[in-house]
Scaffold this motif. Structure first.
Motif, PDB file in Angstrom:
ATOM      1  N   GLY A 105      22.121 -10.844   9.674  1.00 32.67           N
ATOM      2  CA  GLY A 105      22.563 -10.501  11.188  1.00 32.67           C
ATOM      3  C   GLY A 105      22.582  -8.984  11.429  1.00 32.67           C
ATOM      4  N   LEU A 106      23.817  -8.601  11.417  1.00 35.37           N
ATOM      5  CA  LEU A 106      23.833  -7.086  11.771  1.00 35.37           C
ATOM      6  C   LEU A 106      24.153  -6.147  10.691  1.00 35.37           C
ATOM      7  N   VAL A 107      23.679  -4.901  10.616  1.00 33.23           N
ATOM      8  CA  VAL A 107      23.506  -3.956   9.640  1.00 33.23           C
ATOM      9  C   VAL A 107      25.049  -3.312   9.612  1.00 33.23           C
ATOM     10  N   LEU A 144      18.957 -11.494   1.233  1.00 34.57           N
ATOM     11  CA  LEU A 144      19.038 -11.369   2.628  1.00 34.57           C
ATOM     12  C   LEU A 144      18.677 -12.903   3.000  1.00 34.57           C
ATOM     13  N   THR A 145      19.370 -13.535   3.998  1.00 36.81           N
ATOM     14  CA  THR A 145      19.295 -15.056   4.404  1.00 36.81           C
ATOM     15  C   THR A 145      18.265 -14.963   5.825  1.00 36.81           C
ATOM     16  N   ALA A 146      18.297 -13.675   6.525  1.00 39.42           N
ATOM     17  CA  ALA A 146      17.543 -13.485   7.854  1.00 39.42           C
ATOM     18  C   ALA A 146      16.130 -13.228   7.454  1.00 39.42           C
ATOM     19  N   ILE A 205      13.362  -8.556   9.430  1.00 40.34           N
ATOM     20  CA  ILE A 205      14.082  -7.302   9.680  1.00 40.34           C
ATOM     21  C   ILE A 205      13.007  -6.269   9.055  1.00 40.34           C
ATOM     22  N   GLU A 206      13.158  -5.223   9.734  1.00 39.65           N
ATOM     23  CA  GLU A 206      12.748  -3.872   9.188  1.00 39.65           C
ATOM     24  C   GLU A 206      13.615  -2.831   8.748  1.00 39.65           C
ATOM     25  N   LEU A 207      13.560  -2.487   7.531  1.00 41.77           N
ATOM     26  CA  LEU A 207      14.392  -1.461   7.304  1.00 41.77           C
ATOM     27  C   LEU A 207      13.597  -0.184   6.655  1.00 41.77           C
ATOM     28  N   THR A 208      14.043   0.948   6.814  1.00 36.49           N
ATOM     29  CA  THR A 208      13.518   2.192   6.339  1.00 36.49           C
ATOM     30  C   THR A 208      14.474   3.028   5.641  1.00 36.49           C
ATOM     31  N   SER A 209      13.929   3.444   4.473  1.00 35.25           N
ATOM     32  CA  SER A 209      14.839   4.313   3.421  1.00 35.25           C
ATOM     33  C   SER A 209      14.249   5.880   3.740  1.00 35.25           C
ATOM     34  N   ALA A 210      15.425   6.818   3.446  1.00 36.94           N
ATOM     35  CA  ALA A 210      15.399   7.949   3.349  1.00 36.94           C
ATOM     36  C   ALA A 210      14.093   8.498   2.269  1.00 36.94           C
ATOM     37  N   ASN A 211      14.291   7.589   1.216  1.00 38.52           N
ATOM     38  CA  ASN A 211      13.085   7.765   0.254  1.00 38.52           C
ATOM     39  C   ASN A 211      11.890   7.161   0.600  1.00 38.52           C
ATOM     40  N   PRO A 212      10.817   7.566   1.075  1.00 43.54           N
ATOM     41  CA  PRO A 212       9.635   6.751   1.547  1.00 43.54           C
ATOM     42  C   PRO A 212       9.080   6.120   0.350  1.00 43.54           C
ATOM     43  N   ASN A 213       9.342   6.401  -1.042  1.00 42.39           N
ATOM     44  CA  ASN A 213       8.714   5.592  -1.966  1.00 42.39           C
ATOM     45  C   ASN A 213       9.644   4.434  -2.578  1.00 42.39           C
ATOM     46  N   ALA A 214      10.897   4.600  -1.995  1.00 46.25           N
ATOM     47  CA  ALA A 214      11.549   3.202  -2.487  1.00 46.25           C
ATOM     48  C   ALA A 214      10.934   1.775  -2.113  1.00 46.25           C
ATOM     49  N   LEU A 215      11.239   1.158  -3.054  1.00 44.67           N
ATOM     50  CA  LEU A 215      10.576  -0.434  -3.206  1.00 44.67           C
ATOM     51  C   LEU A 215      11.693  -1.329  -2.532  1.00 44.67           C
ATOM     52  N   PHE A 216      11.057  -2.352  -1.708  1.00 45.60           N
ATOM     53  CA  PHE A 216      12.034  -3.308  -1.494  1.00 45.60           C
ATOM     54  C   PHE A 216      11.381  -4.676  -2.000  1.00 45.60           C
ATOM     55  N   ALA A 229      11.724  -8.754  -1.852  1.00 41.73           N
ATOM     56  CA  ALA A 229      12.394  -9.519  -0.934  1.00 41.73           C
ATOM     57  C   ALA A 229      11.544 -10.787  -0.999  1.00 41.73           C
ATOM     58  N   ASN A 230      12.265 -11.687  -0.273  1.00 34.49           N
ATOM     59  CA  ASN A 230      11.548 -13.146  -0.157  1.00 34.49           C
ATOM     60  C   ASN A 230      10.586 -13.146   0.982  1.00 34.49           C
ATOM     61  N   ALA A 231       9.463 -14.047   1.086  1.00 37.04           N
ATOM     62  CA  ALA A 231       8.785 -14.108   2.012  1.00 37.04           C
ATOM     63  C   ALA A 231       9.086 -13.929   3.290  1.00 37.04           C
ATOM     64  N   GLY A 232       8.729 -13.099   4.316  1.00 34.62           N
ATOM     65  CA  GLY A 232       8.979 -13.119   5.499  1.00 34.62           C
ATOM     66  C   GLY A 232      10.410 -12.608   6.061  1.00 34.62           C
ATOM     67  N   ALA A 233      11.136 -11.991   4.802  1.00 32.47           N
ATOM     68  CA  ALA A 233      12.456 -11.580   5.189  1.00 32.47           C
ATOM     69  C   ALA A 233      12.304 -10.113   5.910  1.00 32.47           C
ATOM     70  N   LEU A 234      11.332  -9.296   5.451  1.00 31.71           N
ATOM     71  CA  LEU A 234      10.959  -7.871   5.761  1.00 31.71           C
ATOM     72  C   LEU A 234       9.816  -7.959   6.421  1.00 31.71           C
ATOM     73  N   THR A 235       9.628  -6.933   7.604  1.00 31.99           N
ATOM     74  CA  THR A 235       8.374  -6.499   8.077  1.00 31.99           C
ATOM     75  C   THR A 235       7.907  -5.322   7.868  1.00 31.99           C
ATOM     76  N   ASN A 236       8.559  -4.695   6.801  1.00 35.11           N
ATOM     77  CA  ASN A 236       7.909  -3.324   6.486  1.00 35.11           C
ATOM     78  C   ASN A 236       6.637  -3.340   6.038  1.00 35.11           C
ATOM     79  N   ALA A 237       5.712  -2.392   6.464  1.00 33.92           N
ATOM     80  CA  ALA A 237       4.358  -2.451   6.202  1.00 33.92           C
ATOM     81  C   ALA A 237       4.070  -2.023   4.969  1.00 33.92           C
ATOM     82  N   ASN A 238       4.964  -1.105   4.021  1.00 34.38           N
ATOM     83  CA  ASN A 238       4.627  -0.720   2.795  1.00 34.38           C
ATOM     84  C   ASN A 238       5.778  -0.905   1.670  1.00 34.38           C
TER      85      ASN A 238
END
Length: 710
Positions: free
Chosen positions: A444-446, A467-469, A472-483, A485-494
């Protein structure tokens, strides 16, 4: 202890959360009208005799302040004759003007008004009020105000409170946004303007109030769907579940009054399902969290939660008093117990560790000492009090059973807080390191904890498997941070790892990188800039990378004295292998393959780093120094190697020379600029004199100095 203090402050903020967000109102302050305007402060009436010179400043700004506000609220009455106007001024120039031809409430969303939506609000220096033509007058009801966007902030329980200063109201209502008292004359509307808030996971909206029942309906407006519905029976408490599919861009919550009376509002409570973040405090590699110890004490793991406060005879790890030999956890083979103390009072308390001595059949009490002093402690049974945060250790070599940890008697009620406890084996204790990792959970909500985590530029990993949603797209202040995740949870490109594979690993120069576990990168990329003057640099990457066509790479092997041998790398730089680069300008290294969580990054004479790292004294760093480009010795403890760089460890003089193709030369041999100078005396290694045009790639002697030609 600066790093540890930062960790604990961060953790405390994340645990505390934020209970709500109150947008700030900026109320008008009236300036002096121009010659054709007049302001009567007693009746709040503005009048004007002409239209060319009647403006009165009502808001003044500096530093682009207006750009932070969303709406202008103005209520008028007793309008007579000519229209009146609000002018947005840049100095003496009216950039935009809004004219009104009737009295009443004016709630203007600036970005939606045709007169203002295309202007740069950051350039507005003041807002003025005046007549639009001819002569006229109008009374200003209340005080005009500007309002920042209302942003809904959910705490860790999924609750957000909208405060009184966010509530707008029309001229049929009187409202005190300090006490919450609202009086209606039998009609009127009060509302909250939102900034396209996502209510898709909101379950309930409640108006917190007491007093007369003066509200008839509640309306919720969505940017894409208009007014979603008008609720009569749910005017104070609304179950929002049925509206979730539509409520993705909420712009307004509005309550309509139809009865005279007075009620007191304490706020608007919004409840929803949320995503939270928690800082992961983890035991260092090669050690064991005390939570994972096992033995006859069955409640050990349940009693060990972080952070753990040790007060006067207070809560402890393990057995309560240490008297029973039958309750313990096994520590056979470990040498040190480490206690990471995050908070300590200057009045002090001791941490005592109960050990079962199975040789002498008795309980032994040991005390924690600062890790820096471990080698000088001669008797661990001597009491030591803790007065400051830090890493404290207890030597347990030779003992098999740990019974508990507890605060020593001190009836002044001081305490210490332990953020982490772990066991290590070896002759020396193991230093604690921050994990820079966050655990994400929910849907849900952040919440504020997630925002704080994503804004932490030191974060290197987000474990989002909780995460059960989805989507979702999440962006970190550190562009090298790794996420992770389960398949489909995040839409982050990198930089998203799913089932041990990262489809696209993109690393940015200057930011820290740390792999939380081994994974495979299907594609990987890193871009850096090699100094154009030095034409040399160092590099260490966590993935195998192809050498760009205009770059040369060398591994270095230390020999002796002040020399090291440079060996060309043909096509691919292996993962975790530090190299010396020859090139110029911006270059991109692409590759793929395995990424290790435990690589040492040491090859030959060089040590690579993926995080900003203090270079050990006596090592060498690449610099363009007084003797040219070369590896210069580090003689102080404040030299830092940047992420994805390398330094050389060797025993040499002030400057380390590099041997290319069996010949000794300085690192400046990588700079071939000398060959363009006229009058050079050039020889190859066979002693044959040559001209500039005859030289191919290789090593030459120019004016007595050996250089490498690319």
């Amino acid at each position: 202890m600066k790093k540890l203090t930062k960790l604990l402050l961060t953790a405390a903020l994340l645990l505390a959360g934020v209970g709500g967000a109150n947008a700030t109102k900026l109320y008008a302050t009236y300036g002096t009208p121009a010659s054709e305007g007049a302001w009567d402060a007693e009746t709040s009436t503005y009048s004007w005799t002409g239209s060319s010179n009647n403006l009165m400043p009502i808001f003044n700004f500096s530093g682009g302040e207006l750009a932070n506000y969303k709406s202008l609220h103005l209520t008028t009455s007793e309008y007579v004759d000519g229209p009146y106007r609000v002018c947005f001024m840049n100095g003496s120039t009216a950039v935009a003007t809004i004219a009104f031809y009737s009295a009443g409430q004016k709630d203007l969303v600036l970005s939606e008004r045709s007169e203002t939506k295309d202007i740069d609000l950051s350039q507005i220096t003041h807002i003025s009020f005046g007549g639009a033509s001819g002569a006229g007058s109008v009374k200003i009801v209340g005080t005009p105000y500007l309002q920042k966007p209302t942003t809904v902030k959910f705490d860790e329980t999924g609750v957000a409170i909208i405060g009184l200063t966010d509530i707008n109201y029309d001229s049929n209502l009187t409202f005190n946004d300090q006490t919450g008292e609202m009086t209606s004359n039998g009609q009127g509307t009060f509302s909250v303007t939102l900034d396209n808030e996502d209510f898709s996971s909101v379950t309930k909206v409640e108006l917190l109030r007491s007093g007369d029942d003066i509200v008839q309906t509640l309306q919720i407006t969505d940017a894409d769907n208009g007014v979603l519905n008008t609720w009569y029976s749910s005017k104070y408490v609304l179950d929002f579940t049925s509206q979730q599919a539509k409520a993705s861009k909420i712009t307004k919550l509005a309550w309509n009054c139809n009865t005279a009376g007075t009620m007191t509002i304490t706020g608007i409570r919004i409840t929803g399902s949320v995503i939270t973040a928690k800082y992961a405090v983890e035991a260092p590699a090669g050690t064991t969290d005390v939570m994972n110890l096992t033995g006859t004490e069955t409640n050990w793991a349940n009693s060990v939660t972080y952070p753990k406060e040790f007060a006067v005879q207070g809560a402890s790890f393990g057995n309560g008093d240490g008297s029973s030999e039958s309750t313990h956890v096994d520590i056979n083979g470990y040498d040190y117990l480490h206690l990471v103390v995050s908070e300590a009072q200057s009045s002090s308390v001791a941490l005592r560790v109960w050990i079962w001595d199975d040789v002498n059949n008795k309980v032994v009490t040991l005390y924690a000492y600062p890790m820096a002093d471990y080698a000088s402690v001669t008797n661990w049974e001597t009491e030591n009090r803790i007065t400051a945060p830090g890493i404290y250790v207890v030597k347990v070599s030779g003992y098999k059973h740990l019974k508990g940890v507890k605060a020593a008697n001190n009836w002044g009620a001081p305490s210490v807080t332990v953020a982490m406890a772990y066991m290590s084996a070896g002759a020396a204790p193991v230093a604690f390191e921050e994990s820079h990792k966050y655990l994400l959970a929910g849907k849900g909500l952040v919440t504020s904890s997630v925002e704080n985590a994503l804004n932490d530029a030191t974060a290197t990993c987000f474990d989002a498997t909780g995460l059960t949603a989805t989507g979702i797209e999440l962006t970190s202040a550190n562009p090298n941070a790794l996420f992770i995740a389960n398949a489909g949870a995040l839409t982050n490109a990198n930089n998203v790892i799913v089932d041990g594979t990262c489809a696209n690993l993109v690393l940015t120069d200057g930011y820290a990188f740390k792999a939380p576990a081994n994974f495979t990168a299907t594609a990987a990329q890193y871009t850096t800039t090699i100094n154009a003057t030095a034409k040399a640099g160092t590099l260490c990457l966590p993935f195998a990378a192809t050498i760009p066509s205009d770059v040369e790479a060398y591994t270095l092997t230390y020999t002796s004295g002040d020399a090291a041998t440079a060996t060309p790398v043909e096509t691919t730089i292996l993962a975790n292998t530090p190299v010396l680069l020859n090139g110029s300008g911006e270059v991109t290294f692409s590759g793929s393959g395995a990424v290790s969580a435990s690589a040492t990054n040491v090859s030959g004479a060089m040590t690579g780093v993926f995080e900003a790292t203090t270079v050990p004294t006596g090592s060498y760093v690449l610099q363009n120094g007084g003797s040219g480009v070369g590896f210069y010795k580090v003689n102080s403890s404040d030299i830092t190697a940047a992420p994805f760089r390398a330094y050389v460890t060797a025993t040499a003089g002030a400057r380390l020379n590099i041997i290319f193709a069996g010949e000794t030369t300085g690192i400046s041999s990588l700079d071939n600029s000398a060959i363009s100078q006229s009058g050079n005396c050039i020889y190859d290694l066979q002693g044959r004199q040559m001209s500039n045009g005859q030289m191919q790639r290789g090593l030459y002697i120019v004016n007595g100095k050996k250089i490498m030609v690319k």
